[in-house]
Design an enzyme around this catalytic site. Structure first.
Site, short mmCIF file in Angstrom:
data_model
loop_
_atom_site.label_atom_id
_atom_site.label_comp_id
_atom_site.label_asym_id
_atom_site.label_seq_id
_atom_site.Cartn_x
_atom_site.Cartn_y
_atom_site.Cartn_z
N GLY A 70 0.79 -1.24 0.00
CA GLY A 70 0.00 0.00 0.00
C GLY A 70 0.82 1.28 0.00
N ASP A 124 8.12 -7.72 4.64
CA ASP A 124 8.55 -8.26 3.34
C ASP A 124 7.69 -9.48 3.05
OD1 ASP A 124 9.71 -9.42 1.16
OD2 ASP A 124 11.77 -9.24 1.89
N ASN A 177 -2.46 -6.77 -3.27
CA ASN A 177 -2.01 -5.86 -4.34
C ASN A 177 -0.52 -5.96 -4.67
OD1 ASN A 177 -1.90 -3.10 -5.84
ND2 ASN A 177 -0.55 -2.81 -4.08
N TYR A 214 6.55 -13.25 -14.51
CA TYR A 214 5.50 -12.37 -13.98
C TYR A 214 4.15 -12.75 -14.59
CZ TYR A 214 2.97 -7.88 -13.37
OH TYR A 214 2.04 -6.90 -13.07
N SER A 215 4.13 -12.95 -15.90
CA SER A 215 2.87 -13.30 -16.58
C SER A 215 2.33 -14.63 -16.09
CB SER A 215 3.08 -13.36 -18.10
OG SER A 215 3.36 -12.08 -18.60
N1 LIG Z 1 0.98 -0.36 -12.93
C1 LIG Z 1 0.51 -1.12 -13.89
O1 LIG Z 1 0.48 -0.71 -15.05
C2 LIG Z 1 -0.05 -2.50 -13.60
C3 LIG Z 1 -0.52 -3.23 -14.68
C4 LIG Z 1 -1.04 -4.49 -14.46
C5 LIG Z 1 -1.09 -5.00 -13.18
N2 LIG Z 1 -0.63 -4.27 -12.14
C6 LIG Z 1 -0.70 -4.87 -10.81
O2 LIG Z 1 -1.32 -3.98 -9.91
C7 LIG Z 1 -0.71 -4.08 -8.61
C8 LIG Z 1 -0.14 -2.76 -8.19
O3 LIG Z 1 0.69 -2.27 -9.22
P1 LIG Z 1 1.65 -1.04 -9.02
O4 LIG Z 1 2.05 -0.62 -10.39
O5 LIG Z 1 1.10 -0.07 -8.07
O6 LIG Z 1 2.90 -1.81 -8.37
P2 LIG Z 1 4.21 -1.19 -7.72
O7 LIG Z 1 5.30 -2.10 -8.11
O8 LIG Z 1 4.37 0.24 -8.06
O9 LIG Z 1 3.82 -1.23 -6.21
C9 LIG Z 1 3.74 -2.38 -5.50
C10 LIG Z 1 3.95 -2.05 -4.03
O10 LIG Z 1 4.31 -3.28 -3.44
C11 LIG Z 1 5.45 -3.06 -2.63
N3 LIG Z 1 6.24 -4.29 -2.59
C12 LIG Z 1 7.01 -4.83 -3.55
N4 LIG Z 1 7.62 -5.93 -3.10
C13 LIG Z 1 7.23 -6.10 -1.81
C14 LIG Z 1 7.54 -7.04 -0.81
N5 LIG Z 1 8.40 -8.04 -1.03
N6 LIG Z 1 6.96 -6.91 0.39
C15 LIG Z 1 6.10 -5.88 0.64
N7 LIG Z 1 5.78 -4.95 -0.27
C16 LIG Z 1 6.34 -5.05 -1.49
C17 LIG Z 1 6.23 -1.95 -3.32
O11 LIG Z 1 7.12 -1.30 -2.43
C18 LIG Z 1 5.10 -1.04 -3.78
O12 LIG Z 1 4.74 -0.09 -2.82
C19 LIG Z 1 0.35 -5.17 -8.75
O13 LIG Z 1 -0.19 -6.41 -8.36
C20 LIG Z 1 0.67 -5.16 -10.23
O14 LIG Z 1 1.18 -6.40 -10.68
C21 LIG Z 1 -0.10 -3.03 -12.32
#
Ligand SMILES: NC(=O)c1ccc[n+]([C@@H]2O[C@H](COP(=O)([O-])OP(=O)(O)OC[C@H]3O[C@@H](n4cnc5c(N)ncnc54)[C@H](O)[C@@H]3O)[C@@H](O)[C@H]2O)c1
Length: 253
Positions: free
Chosen positions: A19, A68, A95, A160-161
């Site tokens: 978050g 983590d 998320n 990832y996919s």
């Molecule tokens: N941004 C896009 O275009 C997009 C597209 C398709 C899907 N998504 C999905 O939507 C969701 C959110 O996307 P986003 O772009 O905000 O992602 P992001 O990578 O910007 O944010 C994810 C958050 O998770 C935290 N995080 C990462 N690894 C972690 C860990 N090991 N422990 C705890 N926290 C951790 C990060 O610090 C970050 O705050 C994800 O599931 C992503 O796969 C995003």
């Protein structure tokens, strides 16, 4: 545009992974604006603290815990702490993710395991843990995060996919198993959401323009667009919706 108001979210305990930034941060803000009882975990401490301070300046601050998600015992401890401090978790938003690009030749077994741990494994265990709270409450809502990446087929995103496709299978099976407990499980698959991280790491201005051109709707997708659906899927307004994966992609796919 202000968010719609969902009375059923008032005081509900909402647990959001990742978050601290991006779409997760938009959801923390959106649920806080509903006056839900919001807790979130992240590894990024500074952005998370900034978010807590920003929301806390105009209302009740969300609870941030460093965790983590690669460490399932730490996730369980964080969720237990939330239960003790805020009450049983009624909404789980799975998320957090890591969309590190990597070509196939450069991917080791360790890389595969790490990508699966960050994009899939914690979603299963968070659901397993949240179910205990939701049973106590007589129901709950879980929202898992998939992606359109696996539907489109993007190069350098194979692990990832694979994980994000698996999230849909996970969602459907959990929905069936948790249904008798009145726990709904749905997934959101965002398209190309223009977050600060996406701009910094992966998307040039040209990429952003290209995504817009490929969408049906001529506007860049924002984190708030995704948060609006998460609110609806968490609220009782979607009481009979479960086992679904919804795309928020402006018609990209
Ligand atoms: N941004 C896009 O275009 C997009 C597209 C398709 C899907 N998504 C999905 O939507 C969701 C959110 O996307 P986003 O772009 O905000 O992602 P992001 O990578 O910007 O944010 C994810 C958050 O998770 C935290 N995080 C990462 N690894 C972690 C860990 N090991 N422990 C705890 N926290 C951790 C990060 O610090 C970050 O705050 C994800 O599931 C992503 O796969 C995003």
């Amino acid at each position: 545009m202000p968010y719609a108001r969902y009375p059923s979210l008032l005081d509900r305990v909402v647990f959001i992974t990742g978050g601290g930034s991006g779409i997760g941060a938009a959801m923390v803000e959106a649920f806080a604006a509903q006056k839900a009882n919001v807790a979130f975990v992240d590894i990024a401490v500074e952005p998370s603290k900034d978010l807590v301070a920003k929301i806390g300046a105009s209302g009740p601050a969300p609870l941030f815990l460093h965790c983590d998600l690669a460490d399932i015992a730490a996730l369980e401890a964080a969720m237990e702490e939330v239960r003790q401090r805020l009450g049983p978790i009624g909404v789980l938003i799975n998320n957090a993710a890591n969309d590190q690009r990597q070509d196939v030749d450069g991917t080791s077994e360790e890389d595969w395991d790490r990508a699966m741990a960050l994009n899939l494994k914690h979603q299963f265990f968070a659901a397993q843990i949240a179910r205990r709270s939701m049973r106590e409450l007589g129901g709950g809502a879980i929202v898992n995060f998939s992606s359109t990446a696996w539907m489109v087929g993007n190069a350098r995103m194979s692990v990832y996919s694979a994980a994000k496709a698996a999230v849909v299978g996970l969602t459907k099976s959990l929905a069936r198993e948790f249904g008798p407990d009145n726990i709904r499980v749905n997934a959101i698959a965002p398209g190309a959401v223009i977050t600060e991280r996406q701009r910094r790491l992966w998307m040039s201005e040209k990429d952003i323009a290209d995504f817009r051109a490929r969408q049906c709707l001529d506007r860049s997708l924002l984190a708030e667009d995704v948060a609006r659906l998460a609110l609806f899927l968490a609220a009782d307004d979607s009481a009979m919706i479960t086992k679904q994966c919804f795309l928020v992609d402006g018609g990209l796919r």
